[in-house]
Design a protein around this motif. Structure first.
Motif, PDB file in Angstrom:
ATOM      1  N   VAL A  39      -6.591 -12.418   0.211  1.00  0.00           N
ATOM      2  CA  VAL A  39      -5.954 -12.951  -1.001  1.00  0.00           C
ATOM      3  C   VAL A  39      -4.918 -12.002  -1.592  1.00  0.00           C
ATOM      4  CG1 VAL A  39      -7.966 -14.363  -1.558  1.00  0.00           C
ATOM      5  CG2 VAL A  39      -7.797 -12.060  -2.506  1.00  0.00           C
ATOM      6  N   THR A  40      -4.593 -10.900  -0.890  1.00  0.00           N
ATOM      7  CA  THR A  40      -3.595  -9.952  -1.365  1.00  0.00           C
ATOM      8  C   THR A  40      -2.669  -9.590  -0.202  1.00  0.00           C
ATOM      9  OG1 THR A  40      -4.916  -7.991  -0.802  1.00  0.00           O
ATOM     10  CG2 THR A  40      -5.258  -8.958  -2.994  1.00  0.00           C
ATOM     11  N   PRO A  41      -1.539  -8.926  -0.491  1.00  0.00           N
ATOM     12  CA  PRO A  41      -0.625  -8.548   0.591  1.00  0.00           C
ATOM     13  C   PRO A  41      -0.962  -7.246   1.290  1.00  0.00           C
ATOM     14  CG  PRO A  41       0.384  -8.037  -1.522  1.00  0.00           C
ATOM     15  CD  PRO A  41      -0.919  -8.729  -1.825  1.00  0.00           C
ATOM     16  N   PHE A  42      -2.217  -6.741   1.151  1.00  0.00           N
ATOM     17  CA  PHE A  42      -2.587  -5.513   1.849  1.00  0.00           C
ATOM     18  C   PHE A  42      -2.516  -5.709   3.359  1.00  0.00           C
ATOM     19  CE2 PHE A  42      -4.710  -4.159  -2.093  1.00  0.00           C
ATOM     20  CZ  PHE A  42      -4.307  -2.837  -2.120  1.00  0.00           C
ATOM     21  N   SER A  43      -2.169  -4.644   4.061  1.00  0.00           N
ATOM     22  CA  SER A  43      -2.246  -4.620   5.525  1.00  0.00           C
ATOM     23  C   SER A  43      -2.573  -3.196   5.945  1.00  0.00           C
ATOM     24  CB  SER A  43      -0.923  -5.062   6.168  1.00  0.00           C
ATOM     25  OG  SER A  43       0.125  -4.181   5.813  1.00  0.00           O
ATOM     26  N   GLY A  44      -3.094  -3.070   7.152  1.00  0.00           N
ATOM     27  CA  GLY A  44      -3.497  -1.758   7.638  1.00  0.00           C
ATOM     28  C   GLY A  44      -2.326  -0.964   8.175  1.00  0.00           C
ATOM     29  N   SER A  45      -2.564   0.301   8.438  1.00  0.00           N
ATOM     30  CA  SER A  45      -1.494   1.136   8.984  1.00  0.00           C
ATOM     31  C   SER A  45      -1.181   0.743  10.419  1.00  0.00           C
ATOM     32  CB  SER A  45      -1.894   2.608   8.910  1.00  0.00           C
ATOM     33  OG  SER A  45      -3.159   2.807   9.525  1.00  0.00           O
ATOM     34  N   GLY A  46      -2.227   0.423  11.178  1.00  0.00           N
ATOM     35  CA  GLY A  46      -2.038  -0.207  12.481  1.00  0.00           C
ATOM     36  C   GLY A  46      -1.148   0.537  13.448  1.00  0.00           C
ATOM     37  N   ASP A  55     -19.852  -4.337   2.421  1.00  0.00           N
ATOM     38  CA  ASP A  55     -18.583  -3.864   1.856  1.00  0.00           C
ATOM     39  C   ASP A  55     -17.401  -4.332   2.692  1.00  0.00           C
ATOM     40  OD1 ASP A  55     -19.683  -2.705  -0.334  1.00  0.00           O
ATOM     41  OD2 ASP A  55     -19.481  -0.629   0.335  1.00  0.00           O
ATOM     42  N   TRP A  56     -17.610  -4.437   4.023  1.00  0.00           N
ATOM     43  CA  TRP A  56     -16.515  -4.941   4.851  1.00  0.00           C
ATOM     44  C   TRP A  56     -16.184  -6.385   4.479  1.00  0.00           C
ATOM     45  CZ3 TRP A  56     -15.985  -8.902   8.454  1.00  0.00           C
ATOM     46  CH2 TRP A  56     -14.758  -8.909   9.112  1.00  0.00           C
ATOM     47  N   LEU A  57     -17.193  -7.202   4.184  1.00  0.00           N
ATOM     48  CA  LEU A  57     -16.936  -8.588   3.799  1.00  0.00           C
ATOM     49  C   LEU A  57     -16.200  -8.668   2.461  1.00  0.00           C
ATOM     50  CD1 LEU A  57     -20.275 -10.343   4.810  1.00  0.00           C
ATOM     51  CD2 LEU A  57     -18.052 -10.510   5.948  1.00  0.00           C
ATOM     52  N   ILE A  58     -16.533  -7.769   1.532  1.00  0.00           N
ATOM     53  CA  ILE A  58     -15.811  -7.743   0.257  1.00  0.00           C
ATOM     54  C   ILE A  58     -14.349  -7.380   0.490  1.00  0.00           C
ATOM     55  CG2 ILE A  58     -15.658  -6.606  -1.993  1.00  0.00           C
ATOM     56  CD1 ILE A  58     -18.691  -6.168  -1.830  1.00  0.00           C
ATOM     57  N   GLN A  59     -14.113  -6.386   1.350  1.00  0.00           N
ATOM     58  CA  GLN A  59     -12.735  -6.018   1.634  1.00  0.00           C
ATOM     59  C   GLN A  59     -12.011  -7.106   2.414  1.00  0.00           C
ATOM     60  OE1 GLN A  59     -10.705  -4.315   0.319  1.00  0.00           O
ATOM     61  NE2 GLN A  59      -9.869  -2.585   1.452  1.00  0.00           N
ATOM     62  N   LEU A  60     -12.732  -7.825   3.271  1.00  0.00           N
ATOM     63  CA  LEU A  60     -12.107  -8.936   3.986  1.00  0.00           C
ATOM     64  C   LEU A  60     -11.607  -9.984   3.001  1.00  0.00           C
ATOM     65  CD1 LEU A  60     -11.396 -10.429   6.593  1.00  0.00           C
ATOM     66  CD2 LEU A  60     -13.715 -11.354   6.626  1.00  0.00           C
ATOM     67  N   PRO A  96     -10.852   0.917   7.137  1.00  0.00           N
ATOM     68  CA  PRO A  96      -9.575   1.610   7.333  1.00  0.00           C
ATOM     69  C   PRO A  96      -8.758   1.673   6.051  1.00  0.00           C
ATOM     70  CG  PRO A  96      -9.446  -0.630   8.170  1.00  0.00           C
ATOM     71  CD  PRO A  96     -10.881  -0.407   7.769  1.00  0.00           C
ATOM     72  N   ALA A  97      -7.877   2.652   5.990  1.00  0.00           N
ATOM     73  CA  ALA A  97      -6.919   2.707   4.891  1.00  0.00           C
ATOM     74  C   ALA A  97      -5.997   1.497   4.974  1.00  0.00           C
ATOM     75  CB  ALA A  97      -6.103   3.999   4.970  1.00  0.00           C
ATOM     76  N   ALA A  98      -5.452   1.095   3.837  1.00  0.00           N
ATOM     77  CA  ALA A  98      -4.574  -0.074   3.803  1.00  0.00           C
ATOM     78  C   ALA A  98      -3.547   0.113   2.699  1.00  0.00           C
ATOM     79  CB  ALA A  98      -5.381  -1.352   3.567  1.00  0.00           C
ATOM     80  N   SER A  99      -2.445  -0.596   2.808  1.00  0.00           N
ATOM     81  CA  SER A  99      -1.407  -0.534   1.776  1.00  0.00           C
ATOM     82  C   SER A  99      -0.614  -1.824   1.793  1.00  0.00           C
ATOM     83  CB  SER A  99      -0.474   0.661   1.996  1.00  0.00           C
ATOM     84  OG  SER A  99       0.247   0.500   3.217  1.00  0.00           O
ATOM     85  N   THR A 100       0.102  -2.064   0.705  1.00  0.00           N
ATOM     86  CA  THR A 100       1.001  -3.208   0.643  1.00  0.00           C
ATOM     87  C   THR A 100       2.410  -2.753   1.012  1.00  0.00           C
ATOM     88  OG1 THR A 100       1.656  -2.865  -1.658  1.00  0.00           O
ATOM     89  CG2 THR A 100      -0.350  -4.154  -1.267  1.00  0.00           C
ATOM     90  N   HIS A 112       6.924  -1.918  -6.260  1.00  0.00           N
ATOM     91  CA  HIS A 112       5.812  -0.978  -6.176  1.00  0.00           C
ATOM     92  C   HIS A 112       5.102  -1.081  -4.835  1.00  0.00           C
ATOM     93  CE1 HIS A 112       3.921  -4.765  -7.390  1.00  0.00           C
ATOM     94  NE2 HIS A 112       2.807  -4.297  -6.830  1.00  0.00           N
ATOM     95  N   VAL A 113       4.283  -0.079  -4.557  1.00  0.00           N
ATOM     96  CA  VAL A 113       3.393  -0.049  -3.397  1.00  0.00           C
ATOM     97  C   VAL A 113       2.003   0.287  -3.906  1.00  0.00           C
ATOM     98  CG1 VAL A 113       2.793   1.158  -1.258  1.00  0.00           C
ATOM     99  CG2 VAL A 113       5.189   0.646  -1.767  1.00  0.00           C
ATOM    100  N   THR A 114       0.995  -0.472  -3.489  1.00  0.00           N
ATOM    101  CA  THR A 114      -0.387  -0.112  -3.786  1.00  0.00           C
ATOM    102  C   THR A 114      -1.083   0.246  -2.480  1.00  0.00           C
ATOM    103  OG1 THR A 114      -1.053  -2.439  -3.685  1.00  0.00           O
ATOM    104  CG2 THR A 114      -0.564  -1.524  -5.848  1.00  0.00           C
ATOM    105  N   GLY A 115      -1.999   1.213  -2.543  1.00  0.00           N
ATOM    106  CA  GLY A 115      -2.664   1.662  -1.328  1.00  0.00           C
ATOM    107  C   GLY A 115      -4.135   1.939  -1.549  1.00  0.00           C
TER     108      GLY A 115
END
Length: 539
Positions: free
Chosen positions: A117-124, A107-112, A305-309, A352-355
């Motif tokens: 390919v999307t503008p998601f980033s972590g809260s970091g 699942d981590w590889l799928i999320q990677l 981890p949670a992520a959002s754009t 918009h924001v996606t999370g």
């Protein structure tokens, strides 16, 4: 808030997954990690022996030294092509390396793939804390990079993105991997442009030359990795500097302090140090390299981890699917939940924001232009788990070069429209008798087969249940369901000839006559009327 244009569980089975291929011209100039989730893939480099990978296996393909890469997948295969950063984990892996992927990593590889390919980033880490350090009172302000702008007006992490298509494609690739060291001429060739046009577009759209923009991109990545605890030598290699000294000079000129000084100040500031998605991916890619070298077996990440754009707009409609967990979509003050299995069209031109919440995974399925799809608010449909592999294949085909011959980007729009239409047909009154309801569902599943809705053998009891519980005979119920699906397909933009086929009519005139009897106007007139209504509402 619940999306009003939302439908119940999907109807029907997914189409078969076709074979696909990825050639050298379709892949970035980076190392490639190919992971086979299901099925079989084959890898061939420079006409050498074919390496056959089955489900659960992967292969590391280095960036340099190979003139030709040929990757093919057999029908029924879902294989994820992943491009780790050129400066991440590549040292010591100069040859094609085959390895097993432990189940906990999948699942981590799928999320990677999604993060690439999307503008998601972590809260970091705290961006505010980092920014305060870089622009601290009493210090020399960060110098601009030869562009003559007020440095305080620029984002310290990310330079502005160009709007021109070719330049934006280059910028997105460099944002994902700032260590890529292609010349302007090489980049221009990859995006089918000229070096002169590419340089002009960067300067016009961002105020920076190409070289200045790339430097800012590398320095932003350096900030992220330094904040995650990487040392200066590691950071220099990972973001594209030839030496530690090169990074130090550029960093001090931009921010007024050296990377080493920046790291010390971070250590003294609670809440400043932490991980972005880039840094987390770097750490985990290093673990994957250890696994591929078989020196040890690193533990799989304990939690996604949670992520959002960031808040942003798209000039096209974007279709995003929740494979695991849950997420959300915020448009202005409207909040939309995204649950497991739900695919959501995100309308173009709306900020918009996606999370994603912890342990959640989403994938982009495709895009649609505003000419192909009339959409002013989010539209959702739910797919059952039986569709998981097929939808993953759709995502890979849409966002990488690994795709079947004759791939049609509009396919996902047609697929979504058909699924919505089939699910909306459930709004036709359904019998409650279990056997009668089973017949109704079978009719819906076979509605696209010529004569398919007529070939269900039913008993007198079921005919009676349809009359008593829906107010219609079974034949009339079939007719109403076909017409409901036909209306939704026409509103979605499908031509009447295609709608005829998808609702089981062998000939367009037969379909047109049936539609006109039911609605009082022809399919084409109905489609034109609905298109005008949508345009009026949008105006």
């Amino acid at each position: 808030m619940v999306v009003t244009s939302s439908f119940a569980a999907g109807v029907g089975d997914p189409p078969p997954i076709p074979a696909a291929q990825l050639g050298s011209a379709d892949s970035p100039v980076r190392p490639l990690l190919l992971w086979v989730r299901t099925g079989v893939a084959q890898v061939c480099l420079d006409g050498g022996p074919v390496v056959r990978l089955k489900a659960g296996e992967g292969a590391w393909i280095p960036a340099d030294g190979w003139a030709e890469r040929a990757i093919t997948t057999e029908p029924g295969t879902v294989a994820f092509p992943l491009w780790p950063h050129a400066g991440v984990g590549a040292r010591g892996l100069s040859e094609l390396t085959r390895f097993d992927v432990p189940g906990g990593w999948q699942d981590w590889l799928i999320q990677l793939f999604n993060l690439q390919v999307t503008p998601f980033s972590g809260s970091g880490y705290s961006l505010e804390a980092i920014e305060e350090l870089l622009r601290r009172p009493g210090s020399r302000p960060p110098a601009p990079v030869d562009v003559g702008r007020d440095p305080g007006s620029e984002e310290f992490v990310s330079p502005p993105m160009p709007r021109a298509l070719g330049a934006r494609e280059v910028a997105e690739e460099l944002t994902r991997d700032p260590a890529l060291d292609l010349t302007v001429e090489q980049w221009a060739s990859r995006v089918l442009s000229s070096a002169r046009t590419l340089r002009r577009d960067f300067l016009t759209d961002t105020g920076h030359t190409f070289e200045q923009w790339r430097l800012l991109c590398r320095l932003g990545a350096a900030v992220e990795l330094l904040a995650a605890g990487y040392d200066v030598d590691q950071v220099a290699a990972r973001v594209g500097f030839a030496s530690r000294n090169g990074l130090t000079r550029a960093f001090k000129r931009r921010f007024g302090l050296t990377p080493h000084e920046f790291g010390r100040r971070l250590s003294a500031r609670p809440g400043a140090r932490g991980f972005t998605q880039r840094a987390a991916a770097a750490r985990q890619t290093d673990d994957l390299v250890r696994m591929m070298r078989r020196t040890d077996t690193p533990a799989a990440p304990e939690m996604l981890p949670a992520a959002s754009t960031p808040s942003h707009t798209n000039d096209i409609h974007v279709l995003s699917w929740m494979y695991r967990g849950s997420g959300y979509l915020d448009i202005g003050d409207q909040h939309y939940e995204r649950e497991r299995g739900v695919a959501t069209w995100i309308p173009a031109e709306l900020e918009h924001v996606t999370g994603l919440r912890e342990n959640s995974v989403s994938l982009p399925l495709g895009n649609a232009s505003t000419g192909d799809l009339q959409l002013t608010e989010p539209l959702q449909v739910r797919f059952s788990p039986a569709w998981d592999d097929y939808l993953m294949f759709c995502s890979i085909s849409a966002r990488s070069g690994l795709r079947p011959d004759g791939h049609n980007p509009r396919h996902i729009l047609d697929l979504f429209t058909e699924q919505v239409a089939a699910q909306r047909a459930l709004s036709v009154p359904m019998p409650t008798n279990p056997r009668a309801r089973g017949v109704a569902m079978e009719c819906l599943r076979r509605i696209g087969e010529p004569g398919g809705t007529q070939n269900v053998d039913v008993s007198a009891e079921i005919h009676r249940a349809f009359r008593d519980e829906t107010g219609m005979t079974l034949g009339r119920w079939r007719y109403a369901a076909r017409m409901r699906i036909a209306r939704d397909l026409l509103v979605g933009g499908a031509p009447p000839s295609a709608v005829a086929r998808r609702t089981g009519y062998a000939h367009l005139p037969t379909f047109s006559a049936a539609f006109s009897r039911f609605h009082g106007l022809s399919p084409r007139d109905y489609q034109q009327r609905e298109s005008e209504r949508v345009r009026t509402e949008r105006a």
